[in-house]
Design an enzyme around this catalytic site. Structure first.
Site, mmCIF file in Angstrom:
data_model
loop_
_atom_site.group_PDB
_atom_site.id
_atom_site.type_symbol
_atom_site.label_atom_id
_atom_site.label_comp_id
_atom_site.label_asym_id
_atom_site.label_seq_id
_atom_site.Cartn_x
_atom_site.Cartn_y
_atom_site.Cartn_z
ATOM 1 N N SER A 148 0.837 -1.207 0.000
ATOM 2 C CA SER A 148 0.000 0.000 0.000
ATOM 3 C C SER A 148 0.871 1.255 0.000
ATOM 4 O O SER A 148 0.527 2.261 0.599
ATOM 5 C CB SER A 148 -0.894 0.002 1.234
ATOM 6 N N ASN A 201 3.198 3.959 -2.593
ATOM 7 C CA ASN A 201 2.810 4.894 -3.636
ATOM 8 C C ASN A 201 2.162 4.156 -4.823
ATOM 9 O O ASN A 201 1.049 4.496 -5.264
ATOM 10 C CB ASN A 201 4.103 5.617 -4.058
ATOM 11 N N GLY A 216 1.332 0.808 -4.813
ATOM 12 C CA GLY A 216 0.285 -0.078 -4.301
ATOM 13 C C GLY A 216 -1.040 0.654 -4.185
ATOM 14 O O GLY A 216 -2.105 0.132 -4.555
ATOM 15 N N ALA A 219 3.593 6.374 -10.296
ATOM 16 C CA ALA A 219 2.331 6.159 -9.586
ATOM 17 C C ALA A 219 1.448 7.415 -9.543
ATOM 18 O O ALA A 219 0.231 7.333 -9.730
ATOM 19 C CB ALA A 219 2.620 5.665 -8.169
ATOM 20 N N LYS A 267 15.997 -1.138 -15.021
ATOM 21 C CA LYS A 267 15.841 0.287 -15.372
ATOM 22 C C LYS A 267 16.080 1.184 -14.159
ATOM 23 O O LYS A 267 16.462 2.347 -14.305
ATOM 24 C CB LYS A 267 14.484 0.545 -16.045
ATOM 25 N N GLN A 295 14.651 1.604 -5.063
ATOM 26 C CA GLN A 295 15.002 0.243 -5.492
ATOM 27 C C GLN A 295 16.324 0.205 -6.259
ATOM 28 O O GLN A 295 16.989 -0.834 -6.328
ATOM 29 C CB GLN A 295 13.882 -0.324 -6.388
HETATM 30 N N1 LIG Z 1 5.925 4.354 -6.980
HETATM 31 C C1 LIG Z 1 5.950 4.173 -8.292
HETATM 32 O O1 LIG Z 1 5.805 5.114 -9.093
HETATM 33 C C2 LIG Z 1 6.120 2.781 -8.832
HETATM 34 C C3 LIG Z 1 5.684 2.509 -10.136
HETATM 35 C C4 LIG Z 1 5.850 1.235 -10.642
HETATM 36 C C5 LIG Z 1 6.426 0.235 -9.862
HETATM 37 N N2 LIG Z 1 6.819 0.530 -8.599
HETATM 38 C C6 LIG Z 1 7.383 -0.588 -7.819
HETATM 39 O O2 LIG Z 1 6.393 -1.033 -6.893
HETATM 40 C C7 LIG Z 1 7.016 -1.585 -5.736
HETATM 41 C C8 LIG Z 1 6.400 -0.962 -4.505
HETATM 42 O O3 LIG Z 1 6.674 0.419 -4.537
HETATM 43 P P1 LIG Z 1 5.706 1.510 -3.915
HETATM 44 O O4 LIG Z 1 6.020 2.779 -4.655
HETATM 45 O O5 LIG Z 1 4.285 1.055 -3.887
HETATM 46 O O6 LIG Z 1 6.219 1.589 -2.394
HETATM 47 P P2 LIG Z 1 6.756 2.891 -1.599
HETATM 48 O O7 LIG Z 1 8.204 3.013 -1.827
HETATM 49 O O8 LIG Z 1 5.900 4.040 -1.902
HETATM 50 O O9 LIG Z 1 6.380 2.589 -0.110
HETATM 51 C C9 LIG Z 1 7.071 1.867 0.803
HETATM 52 C C10 LIG Z 1 6.076 0.852 1.324
HETATM 53 O O10 LIG Z 1 6.788 -0.119 2.093
HETATM 54 C C11 LIG Z 1 6.057 -0.355 3.271
HETATM 55 N N3 LIG Z 1 6.941 -0.906 4.279
HETATM 56 C C12 LIG Z 1 7.851 -0.262 5.029
HETATM 57 N N4 LIG Z 1 8.478 -1.140 5.837
HETATM 58 C C13 LIG Z 1 7.945 -2.357 5.562
HETATM 59 C C14 LIG Z 1 8.173 -3.670 6.049
HETATM 60 N N5 LIG Z 1 9.095 -3.912 6.972
HETATM 61 N N6 LIG Z 1 7.455 -4.689 5.520
HETATM 62 C C15 LIG Z 1 6.527 -4.468 4.563
HETATM 63 N N7 LIG Z 1 6.267 -3.249 4.055
HETATM 64 C C16 LIG Z 1 6.967 -2.211 4.559
HETATM 65 C C17 LIG Z 1 5.479 0.987 3.623
HETATM 66 O O11 LIG Z 1 4.423 0.849 4.528
HETATM 67 C C18 LIG Z 1 5.013 1.447 2.255
HETATM 68 O O12 LIG Z 1 3.760 0.909 1.949
HETATM 69 C C19 LIG Z 1 8.523 -1.312 -5.903
HETATM 70 O O13 LIG Z 1 9.138 -2.478 -6.393
HETATM 71 C C20 LIG Z 1 8.581 -0.232 -6.968
HETATM 72 O O14 LIG Z 1 9.765 -0.265 -7.739
HETATM 73 C C21 LIG Z 1 6.672 1.772 -8.060
HETATM 74 O O1 LIG Z 2 10.164 6.415 -8.843
HETATM 75 P P1 LIG Z 2 10.971 5.235 -9.283
HETATM 76 O O2 LIG Z 2 12.349 5.619 -9.715
HETATM 77 O O3 LIG Z 2 10.946 4.117 -8.291
HETATM 78 O O4 LIG Z 2 10.253 4.698 -10.610
HETATM 79 C C1 LIG Z 2 8.876 4.499 -10.558
HETATM 80 C C2 LIG Z 2 8.374 3.593 -11.664
HETATM 81 O O5 LIG Z 2 9.049 2.361 -11.642
HETATM 82 C C3 LIG Z 2 8.379 4.207 -13.017
HETATM 83 O O6 LIG Z 2 7.750 3.340 -13.935
#
Ligand SMILES: NC(=O)c1ccc[n+]([C@@H]2O[C@H](COP(=O)([O-])OP(=O)(O)OC[C@H]3O[C@@H](n4cnc5c(N)ncnc54)[C@H](O)[C@@H]3O)[C@@H](O)[C@H]2O)c1
Ligand SMILES: O=P(O)(O)OC[C@H](O)CO
Length: 363
Positions: free
Chosen positions: A13, A15, A17, A156, A207, A300
């Site tokens: 949950s 950004n 999620g 996101a 990437k 990441q």
């Molecule tokens: N944010 C984007 O724009 C985006 C877009 C595409 C893919 N992604 C990918 O989606 C995946 C999740 O990223 P996100 O942006 O949703 O997360 P995020 O970086 O926004 O948030 C961190 C999350 O981790 C949780 N967290 C913190 N400690 C934790 C623990 N010990 N156990 C479990 N959860 C914990 C937090 O509560 C929060 O929900 C990543 O692999 C990211 O690369 C992100």
């Molecule tokens: O904000 P970043 O660098 O984790 O990238 C977010 C997404 O993976 C873009 O598609």
């Protein structure tokens, strides 16, 4: 899976999620074969004295990770991952990749054996005995379920704003693909399904390393031509990585949203780029900047660079991937960001005079 209404659980949950929960929550309401209630596992936190799960369930807004966007009311925040996932037919995994093994061990034996997974997680993990392991493989192995992947040029915030974009689902099972597409696709979030599952996932992970390189370029004030070179060399190393370690993948996959499109968006608008730029300008550590700049969101790129380097070092192949190697060394502080260009200017890509035949065989 049975003919009963299918239940969906979102594990994560943050950004992304939360943005995907907005889409999935709305989609299940208009699709007849899904149950309306969608559970969302929320890693519990206290915000201004109140539990985040309570805030989400009362206000329908994830005030910490996706403020300013309402989630559909049928998305229910659950603090216990087993409670959230127990009855689900479809598990959407969307946590930062460093948390996946712990979550999988918590879920082991507690989910439906017929459940299917969809991983939106961009990253790898160290494999036992050396090398890297794909996150979807970890999920499949631990939980003994099929797991497809979704990766794409999907910042996101823009997805939550309902600005048009594309995404890629990698799914080898053609019977499952339409089901997964149905819960994800909207008129502004268009899905292309390909069967090249591993390459789709590897694009999504690698990437983020290139995005750090793009941030270093910005921090150094090197300009758009240099950034384009880093993006191009990054793409070539991504293609080579898949070719060497996951042979049999398709070049066409790199031209889907998960490939070149995600590279572009992430190298201009992503968090990895932003923090890496600040790393060069501020001289603070990446960890400190992550904590200061991202309000709990997780990077990441630097850990993925470390995981890839661990594998390349073991295989004595660091020099074959000079951009990935240079970015890793800059992230750790072993090499100054100023040395990025000298690290890559003798890149193997610049060594050959390419004949048409060489270019074609590379492609
Ligand atoms: N944010 C984007 O724009 C985006 C877009 C595409 C893919 N992604 C990918 O989606 C995946 C999740 O990223 P996100 O942006 O949703 O997360 P995020 O970086 O926004 O948030 C961190 C999350 O981790 C949780 N967290 C913190 N400690 C934790 C623990 N010990 N156990 C479990 N959860 C914990 C937090 O509560 C929060 O929900 C990543 O692999 C990211 O690369 C992100
Ligand atoms: O904000 P970043 O660098 O984790 O990238 C977010 C997404 O993976 C873009 O598609």
């Amino acid at each position: 899976m049975s003919q009963k209404l299918k239940k969906v659980c979102i594990i994560g949950s943050g950004n992304w999620g939360s943005a995907i929960a907005k889409i999935v929550g709305k989609n299940v309401l208009r699709l007849s074969h899904f149950e309306n209630r969608v559970t969302m596992y929320v890693y519990e936190e206290i915000i201004n004295g109140k539990k985040l799960t309570e805030i989400i369930n009362e206000t329908h807004e994830n005030v910490k990770y996706l403020p300013g966007h309402k989630l559909p009311e049928n998305v229910v925040a659950v603090p216990d991952v087993v409670d959230a996932a127990r009855e689900a037919d479809i598990l959407i995994f969307v946590v930062p990749h460093q948390f996946i093994r712990t979550l999988c061990s918590t879920l082991l034996g507690k989910i439906k054996p017929t459940a299917i997974g969809l991983s939106l997680i961009k990253g790898f993990d160290h494999a036992e005995g050396g090398g890297i392991e794909l996150i979807s493989h970890i999920i499949s192995k631990y939980l003994k379920i099929q797991c497809a992947v979704l990766m794409g040029a999907n910042l996101a915030g823009e997805v939550a704003d309902e600005k048009f974009c594309e995404t890629t689902i990698g799914c080898r099972d053609s019977r499952l693909a339409p089901l997964l597409r149905d819960i994800i696709q909207t008129d502004y979030f268009r899905v292309v399904v390909v069967d090249d599952e591993d390459a789709v996932e590897i694009c999504g992970a690698l990437k983020n390393i290139v995005a750090c390189g793009a941030g270093f370029v910005d921090g150094l004030g090197l300009g758009d031509n240099t950034k384009a070179a880093v993006i191009r060399l990054g793409l070539m190393e991504m293609i080579k990585f898949v070719d060497v370690f996951y042979p049999g993948s398709k070049l066409a996959t790199f031209f889907e949203s998960c490939g070149v499109a995600d590279l572009i968006t992430t190298c201009y608008g992503g968090r990895n780029r932003k923090v890496s730029e600040a790393f060069v300008r501020s001289k603070k550590s990446i960890k400190q900047l992550e904590d200061e700049m991202l309000n709990g969101q997780k990077l990441q790129g630097p850990i993925t660079a470390e995981e890839v380097n661990y594998m390349l070092k073991t295989k004595r192949m660091e020099d074959n991937f000079p951009l990935f190697t240079a970015i890793h060394r800059i992230c750790t502080g072993d090499v100054k960001a100023e040395e990025l260009i000298s690290c890559i200017k003798n890149h193997p890509e610049h060594m050959d005079v390419k004949t048409d035949l060489q270019v074609q065989s590379k492609l």
